[in-house]
Every structure is written in structure tokens, then in C-alpha cells.
Design a protein around this motif. Structure first.
Motif, PDB file in Angstrom:
ATOM      1  N   ARG A  57       0.809  -1.223   0.000  1.00  0.00           N
ATOM      2  CA  ARG A  57       0.000   0.000   0.000  1.00  0.00           C
ATOM      3  C   ARG A  57       0.844   1.275   0.000  1.00  0.00           C
ATOM      4  N   ALA A  58       2.141   1.199  -0.326  1.00  0.00           N
ATOM      5  CA  ALA A  58       2.984   2.392  -0.318  1.00  0.00           C
ATOM      6  C   ALA A  58       2.508   3.413  -1.347  1.00  0.00           C
ATOM      7  N   ASP A  59       2.585   4.683  -0.947  1.00  0.00           N
ATOM      8  CA  ASP A  59       2.229   5.773  -1.856  1.00  0.00           C
ATOM      9  C   ASP A  59       3.437   6.319  -2.590  1.00  0.00           C
ATOM     10  N   MET A  60       4.633   6.009  -2.090  1.00  0.00           N
ATOM     11  CA  MET A  60       5.842   6.609  -2.683  1.00  0.00           C
ATOM     12  C   MET A  60       7.029   5.694  -2.426  1.00  0.00           C
ATOM     13  N   THR A  61       8.137   5.996  -3.091  1.00  0.00           N
ATOM     14  CA  THR A  61       9.367   5.242  -2.875  1.00  0.00           C
ATOM     15  C   THR A  61      10.028   5.700  -1.574  1.00  0.00           C
ATOM     16  N   GLU A  62      10.996   4.909  -1.126  1.00  0.00           N
ATOM     17  CA  GLU A  62      11.717   5.291   0.100  1.00  0.00           C
ATOM     18  C   GLU A  62      12.464   6.609  -0.107  1.00  0.00           C
ATOM     19  N   TRP A  63      13.053   6.782  -1.300  1.00  0.00           N
ATOM     20  CA  TRP A  63      13.817   8.010  -1.524  1.00  0.00           C
ATOM     21  C   TRP A  63      12.914   9.237  -1.634  1.00  0.00           C
ATOM     22  N   ALA A  64      11.711   9.063  -2.174  1.00  0.00           N
ATOM     23  CA  ALA A  64      10.766  10.179  -2.205  1.00  0.00           C
ATOM     24  C   ALA A  64      10.303  10.509  -0.789  1.00  0.00           C
ATOM     25  N   PHE A  65      10.136   9.462   0.031  1.00  0.00           N
ATOM     26  CA  PHE A  65       9.746   9.649   1.438  1.00  0.00           C
ATOM     27  C   PHE A  65      10.824  10.457   2.163  1.00  0.00           C
ATOM     28  N   LEU A  66      12.092  10.086   1.971  1.00  0.00           N
ATOM     29  CA  LEU A  66      13.197  10.800   2.630  1.00  0.00           C
ATOM     30  C   LEU A  66      13.291  12.241   2.132  1.00  0.00           C
ATOM     31  N   PHE A  76      21.855  -1.022  -1.053  1.00  0.00           N
ATOM     32  CA  PHE A  76      22.126  -2.222  -1.851  1.00  0.00           C
ATOM     33  C   PHE A  76      21.267  -3.396  -1.384  1.00  0.00           C
ATOM     34  N   VAL A  77      21.200  -3.588  -0.068  1.00  0.00           N
ATOM     35  CA  VAL A  77      20.427  -4.712   0.486  1.00  0.00           C
ATOM     36  C   VAL A  77      18.944  -4.564   0.135  1.00  0.00           C
ATOM     37  N   SER A  78      18.389  -3.379   0.391  1.00  0.00           N
ATOM     38  CA  SER A  78      16.952  -3.196   0.139  1.00  0.00           C
ATOM     39  C   SER A  78      16.643  -3.248  -1.360  1.00  0.00           C
ATOM     40  N   ALA A  79      17.537  -2.681  -2.186  1.00  0.00           N
ATOM     41  CA  ALA A  79      17.313  -2.714  -3.641  1.00  0.00           C
ATOM     42  C   ALA A  79      17.273  -4.159  -4.135  1.00  0.00           C
ATOM     43  N   THR A  80      18.200  -4.977  -3.606  1.00  0.00           N
ATOM     44  CA  THR A  80      18.229  -6.385  -4.001  1.00  0.00           C
ATOM     45  C   THR A  80      16.975  -7.107  -3.499  1.00  0.00           C
ATOM     46  N   ASN A  81      16.612  -6.853  -2.242  1.00  0.00           N
ATOM     47  CA  ASN A  81      15.468  -7.564  -1.655  1.00  0.00           C
ATOM     48  C   ASN A  81      14.138  -7.191  -2.306  1.00  0.00           C
ATOM     49  N   HIS A  82      14.023  -5.923  -2.699  1.00  0.00           N
ATOM     50  CA  HIS A  82      12.721  -5.458  -3.195  1.00  0.00           C
ATOM     51  C   HIS A  82      12.714  -5.183  -4.699  1.00  0.00           C
ATOM     52  N   GLY A  83      13.866  -5.337  -5.326  1.00  0.00           N
ATOM     53  CA  GLY A  83      13.906  -5.212  -6.777  1.00  0.00           C
ATOM     54  C   GLY A  83      13.797  -3.785  -7.287  1.00  0.00           C
ATOM     55  N   PHE A  84      14.224  -2.812  -6.471  1.00  0.00           N
ATOM     56  CA  PHE A  84      14.242  -1.457  -7.021  1.00  0.00           C
ATOM     57  C   PHE A  84      15.654  -1.097  -7.493  1.00  0.00           C
ATOM     58  N   ASP A  85      15.767   0.021  -8.167  1.00  0.00           N
ATOM     59  CA  ASP A  85      17.018   0.430  -8.802  1.00  0.00           C
ATOM     60  C   ASP A  85      17.826   1.309  -7.841  1.00  0.00           C
ATOM     61  N   ALA A  86      18.967   0.814  -7.397  1.00  0.00           N
ATOM     62  CA  ALA A  86      19.790   1.575  -6.452  1.00  0.00           C
ATOM     63  C   ALA A  86      20.262   2.896  -7.059  1.00  0.00           C
ATOM     64  N   ALA A  99      18.561   4.724  -9.198  1.00  0.00           N
ATOM     65  CA  ALA A  99      17.423   5.648  -9.109  1.00  0.00           C
ATOM     66  C   ALA A  99      17.291   6.194  -7.693  1.00  0.00           C
ATOM     67  N   TYR A 100      17.590   5.341  -6.709  1.00  0.00           N
ATOM     68  CA  TYR A 100      17.557   5.770  -5.302  1.00  0.00           C
ATOM     69  C   TYR A 100      18.533   6.933  -5.103  1.00  0.00           C
ATOM     70  N   LEU A 101      19.792   6.725  -5.545  1.00  0.00           N
ATOM     71  CA  LEU A 101      20.810   7.768  -5.368  1.00  0.00           C
ATOM     72  C   LEU A 101      20.426   9.041  -6.116  1.00  0.00           C
ATOM     73  N   ALA A 102      19.803   8.860  -7.290  1.00  0.00           N
ATOM     74  CA  ALA A 102      19.402  10.037  -8.070  1.00  0.00           C
ATOM     75  C   ALA A 102      18.243  10.769  -7.408  1.00  0.00           C
ATOM     76  N   GLY A 103      17.464  10.055  -6.587  1.00  0.00           N
ATOM     77  CA  GLY A 103      16.250  10.629  -6.030  1.00  0.00           C
ATOM     78  C   GLY A 103      16.397  11.280  -4.673  1.00  0.00           C
TER      79      GLY A 103
END
Lengths: 246, 275
Positions: B151-160, B179-189, B191-195
Motif C-alpha cells: 500500500r505504499a504511496d511513494m518510494t523510500e527516496w521520495a519519502f526521505l 544495496f540490500v533493500s534494492a536487491t530484496n525489493h527489486g528497485f534500482d539503487a 534511481a535511489y541515489l538520483a532521487g
């Protein structure tokens, strides 16, 4: 699901492995990781706080007791270091016929608690030069702990720390107490008889020093009571157990 | 405003003698301690911290503030932390984007948040309360997680990003956790750094992890692996000079090994500056 409901469900999962809560949380391997982290961290905290008890019981029995405690006593304190506070009660329930086990646990916990007590200067012998003994009231250090004991658990603890063969378990001829305090940075303890424990409790409750001597004189005579109380007072000053005259 | 590069280590018991008794101070720019280990009235822990502080700037890193608790932050905890902050005058005060407590139950684990608008409001309120109680800006660290909520409304990086904008808090970026969360949840690390809001990153954690049956686990018991070093270089390119430290909590090696890892971080940072 609202955040509060989600967190309540997560708590049910960790505390009781509640399957309904797991379903509402979405299930999956991640929940098992958190469950394993939660339990293993609490067991590790108990192992860290009670190393001599673990030696005494043996690893298998200790881990069984720890698992029982984790299941029955979820943590509620802000620091993980406080998690073992109720573990001696779990040990007492598991070993009702072996009081030395719970007494060993209580001593070990009290010594660890003494490790981080406030830095306070004790009353010095020199400051007692002008004291009016008859009416004097003493305050003991707030960091002093006193535990009732019925066994030689203190001697068992010491031998376990020293790595020597523990003495045979013994019941004390009469119930006594263990005094525990911090000596500099090092926790310290000694076993005392019930009469001294009672005297400490009476003085803590505000009894005048003269009244304590009078009460003991009924049983031991004036000279005898002076010798007894003088011996206690000397030891309390030597160990830094007195905080102030009040 | 550009921040200086700093390189530090977490203070752990096996290294107390190295930090306190060696003739020359350990060659680090700062030392990070776990706040809760020193939020005690007195005794040896406070003495050790006082002596370390005489030699090094100290960062306070907490694990129990629980800024994600739906029922608010614990005022007593904040008072204890404030007393430590006043005594230490730390370089940084940080804790995690997670919750550890709800009601009377303390999990003592960094539990995941759903990245919803409701959770964002809760975390913002709690971080506001903490920053007010502490009288300073906090750093919030991204956690490793093993569970993502549908039910997330946004990514972790948008939340931060939103958290920083609304509260003025800054970030402790744990590159291994990304790295751990990106691997576990299949998101792009990447994109995280860019966000993330790069200008808000004040500190970086580097650590190792383990591979579980199906998930990576943030165990902090191994050297920093190559993929995390690569992500660190990428993070530096994005955030610029920043305080960096190696975080090892288990299977703790001799200090020299951690100093060698820290030298590797220095080398990567030097290459970034040269580039």
C-alpha cells in the motif's frame, strides 16, 4: 490499514507469531527474518547479561529458559540492556527446588546494574569527626543493592567467574543477604548476615544510630552491641556504602 | 554549502584499548558510538566516552528513538538523549527511518514503515518533536528492509526527500542498506541515489551483509563488498564531500583491518575529487 493497526499487527507477529496478523501484513519471507532477528537478539541480550548463569545451567538449559522468557516477557524498556531484569523470576519459576539458580541470576543482574550507576562520592571516615552518634542518621548510597539469599549463590558466582570448580550447593544456616555496589568502576559484593541486613534497612528508614545500638544491646549487651555496630560501620565506610549524614 | 570529507569508525568494545591507550590517537576524523550504550547515569561507559571525546569528535547514532511510531516518540528517551548530547557536543545525532516501539512493546529491531502519506506525517511530527527536544538538527538513516508494503504511496527516496523538506532534518545515507533493500525489493539503487536530496546528506555508512535463503540480511559482520564500494563511489559523485565511516557490529576484526577499509574509502573519495 492505518499505521497504528499495522504496528499492532507487527507486534502480534513478533510476540506470538500470530498467523492472522501475518496475513494482514502481507506474509512472505521478510516476516520470518524480522521474527528471527527479534528472538535471536533478545536471547543474545540474556546471554550477554547472564554469562555465569549460562555456565551454571549449561547452554541447553539456559537457551530453553531464555526461549521461555522471550515468549512470556516481551521487552518494554527503551534499552535492550534492561531486558534481563525479569529473567531471575523466570529462572525461579523454572527451578523452584533449586533457589541458588534464581539467586545466582539476581546477583549477576544486580552486579551488571551497578556497573552504570551514578558517579557519587561516598561519605568519608574523616567527615565523621564531629558527628553526634546518638542522634546521627545515615543515608546509604542510592547505588547500593541488597538481595536476600538462602544459598551460597555468591560463592558459586565467584567460582564461575574465577574458572575454579564451584563449591557444592549449600543452604545457608539462616537466610542472609548479599550487598552489591560499585567500587570505582568495578561492581563488588559481599554476603552479610540477616542482622546486618536488618540494621541497614532500619537506618535507611531513618532510625537514629543510637537507637540501633540500643536495640542491639538488648540481645548482646552494651559492649557487645558497640563491637558489632562498630564492625559494620567500619566495613560500610571501607566499602564506600554510606552517602551522607542526614 | 560544501561539507568536509571526514573518515571515521564506529567505536566497539574490542577496540577500546586502541582508542584509549595507544600513545597516538587512532587516525580517524571522528568516532561514532551507539547512543543507547552511553545513555546511562555513570560508571565505566560514561568514562570511556569522556576519554574518547577528549581525543576525537564523536557522532551519536541511535537505534531506539522510533521516529516511525504511530503513538509518538518517548519523551523520557528524548530527555536522556538530550543529556548525552549536552555532555558530548556531538558532530552528528542520528537514528533510523523505522519504528522500534508501539505502545508498551519494544521490539529492539529496526522495523519497516509503509511509505504512505500517513506514515510521512507521523515521522515528520516525531522528527520535529525530537529536533525540538534535542535543540538541533538530526540525521535520519535509510534502513535495510526485508518487507515492502503493497500500500505504499511513494518510494523510500521520495519519502526521505519529503521528510527532509518538511522537517529540515538531514540524512545519514547507508550505502549498504540501499544495496540490500534494492536487491530484496527489486528497485534500482541508481534511481535511489538520483532521487535523494543530495545536499542533505551529511554522513555515509559503509558495511557488509550476508545472503539468507531468499533475502540479503544487513548483518554488519563482513568487509564492505565490491558492489557497495561501487555504489559508494556513485554516491560521492552525487553528494560531494561527506563524512564516511565503516560500520562493523559483529565478527569484529582487529582495528588495523577496519583502518585499511577506511583507507579504501579515502582512496575512492580522492579519485572522486580528482575527477
Amino acid at each position: 490499514m492505518r499505521l497504528a493497526a499495522l504496528q499492532a499487527d507487527f507486534g502480534r507477529w513478533l510476540r506470538a507469531e500470530c498467523p492472522d496478523a501475518a496475513t494482514r501484513l502481507g506474509g512472505g519471507a521478510g516476516l520470518d527474518v524480522y521474527l528471527n532477528n527479534y528472538r535471536s537478539q533478545l536471547v543474545a541480550a540474556l546471554q550477554s547479561s547472564f554469562p555465569q548463569l549460562q555456565r551454571w545451567l549449561g547452554e541447553t538449559a539456559f537457551l530453553a529458559a531464555a526461549a521461555r522468557h522471550v515468549e512470556a516477557s516481551p521487552p518494554s524498556a527503551w534499552t535492550l540492556d534492561a531486558y534481563g531484569e525479569d529473567f531471575p523470576a523466570t529462572i525461579a519459576a523454572l527451578y523452584p527446588d533449586d533457589p541458588e539458580c534464581a539467586e545466582l541470576a539476581r546477583i549477576e543482574w544486580a552486579l551488571a546494574a551497578a556497573f552504570t550507576t551514578p558517579d557519587l562520592a561516598p561519605l568519608s571516615a574523616e567527615s565523621l569527626g564531629e558527628v553526634q552518634w546518638e542522634t546521627a542518621r545515615f543515608a546509604f548510597m542510592p547505588t547500593l543493592a541488597m538481595l536476600p539469599v538462602t544459598s551460597n549463590a555468591a560463592a558459586l558466582w565467584q567460582s564461575l567467574v574465577d574458572g575454579t570448580v564451584p563449591p557444592a550447593v549449600q543452604r545457608l544456616p539462616a537466610p542472609g543477604a548479599v550487598l552489591l555496589w560499585r567500587d570505582g568502576f568495578n561492581p563488588s559484593f559481599r554476603t552479610i548476615e540477616q542482622a546486618e541486613a536488618t540494621a541497614i534497612l532500619q537506618l535507611e528508614a531513618g532510625m537514629q544510630f543510637g537507637a540501633l545500638c540500643t536495640a542491639l544491646a538488648d540481645a548482646h549487651g552494651e559492649a557487645g552491641s558497640a563491637a558489632i555496630v562498630g564492625g559494620w560501620l567500619g566495613a560500610w565506610l571501607r566499602d564506600g556504602l554510606l552517602a551522607a549524614l542526614r | 554549502m560544501a561539507h568536509p570529507h571526514r573518515f571515521g569508525l564506529g567505536l566497539r568494545k574490542p577496540h577500546y584499548a586502541d582508542f584509549l591507550e595507544a600513545a597516538a590517537p587512532v587516525p580517524v576524523d571522528f568516532v561514532e558510538v551507539i547512543s543507547e550504550n552511553f545513555m546511562v547515569p555513570g560508571g565505566r561507559p560514561r568514562d570511556i566516552l569522556r576519554r574518547v571525546r577528549e581525543r576525537h569528535p564523536v557522532a551519536l547514532h541511535g537505534v531506539s528513538m522510533s521516529v516511525g511510531s504511530a503513538d509518538g516518540v518517548d519523551r523520557d528517551y528524548l530527555q536522556r538523549l538530550r543529556a548525552l548530547v549536552d555532555a558530548v557536543e556531538p558532530l552528528f545525532v542520528s537514528d533510523h527511518l523505522c519504528w522500534t516501539r508501539f505502545g508498551d512493546f519494544q521490539s529492539h529491531d529496526l522495523l519497516p514503515l509503509p511509505y504512505t502519506e500517513e506514515a510521512l506525517r507521523t515521522v515528520c511530527d516525531n522528527v520535529d518533536a525530537a529536533q525540538t527536544a534535542l535543540g538541533r538538527t538530526m540525521l535520519i538513516e535509510n534502513p535495510s528492509s526485508y518487507l515492502a508494503f503493497d500500500r505504499a504511496d511513494m518510494t523510500e527516496w521520495a519519502f526521505l526527500d519529503a521528510l527532509c523538506a518538511r522537517t529540515g532534518c538531514e540524512l545519514l545515507l547507508d550505502v549498504n542498506n540501499i544495496f540490500v533493500s534494492a536487491t530484496n525489493h527489486g528497485f534500482d539503487a541508481h534511481a535511489y541515489l538520483a532521487g535523494i536530496p543530495a545536499a542533505r546528506v551529511r554522513q555515509i555508512h559503509l558495511a557488509g551483509h550476508s545472503r539468507g535463503e531468499t533475502l540479503l540480511i544487513d548483518t554488519h559482520d563482513k568487509p564492505v563488498p565490491d558492489p557497495v564500494w561501487a555504489l559508494y563511489a556513485e554516491a560521492l559523485a552525487r553528494v560531494g564531500p561527506v563524512a564516511t565511516m565503516i560500520e562493523r557490529d559483529d565478527a569484529i576484526p582487529p582495528l588495523a583491518e577496519l583502518l585499511a577499509e577506511l583507507d579504501h574509502a579515502r582512496a575512492i573519495a580522492a579519485l572522486r575529487v580528482a575527477a
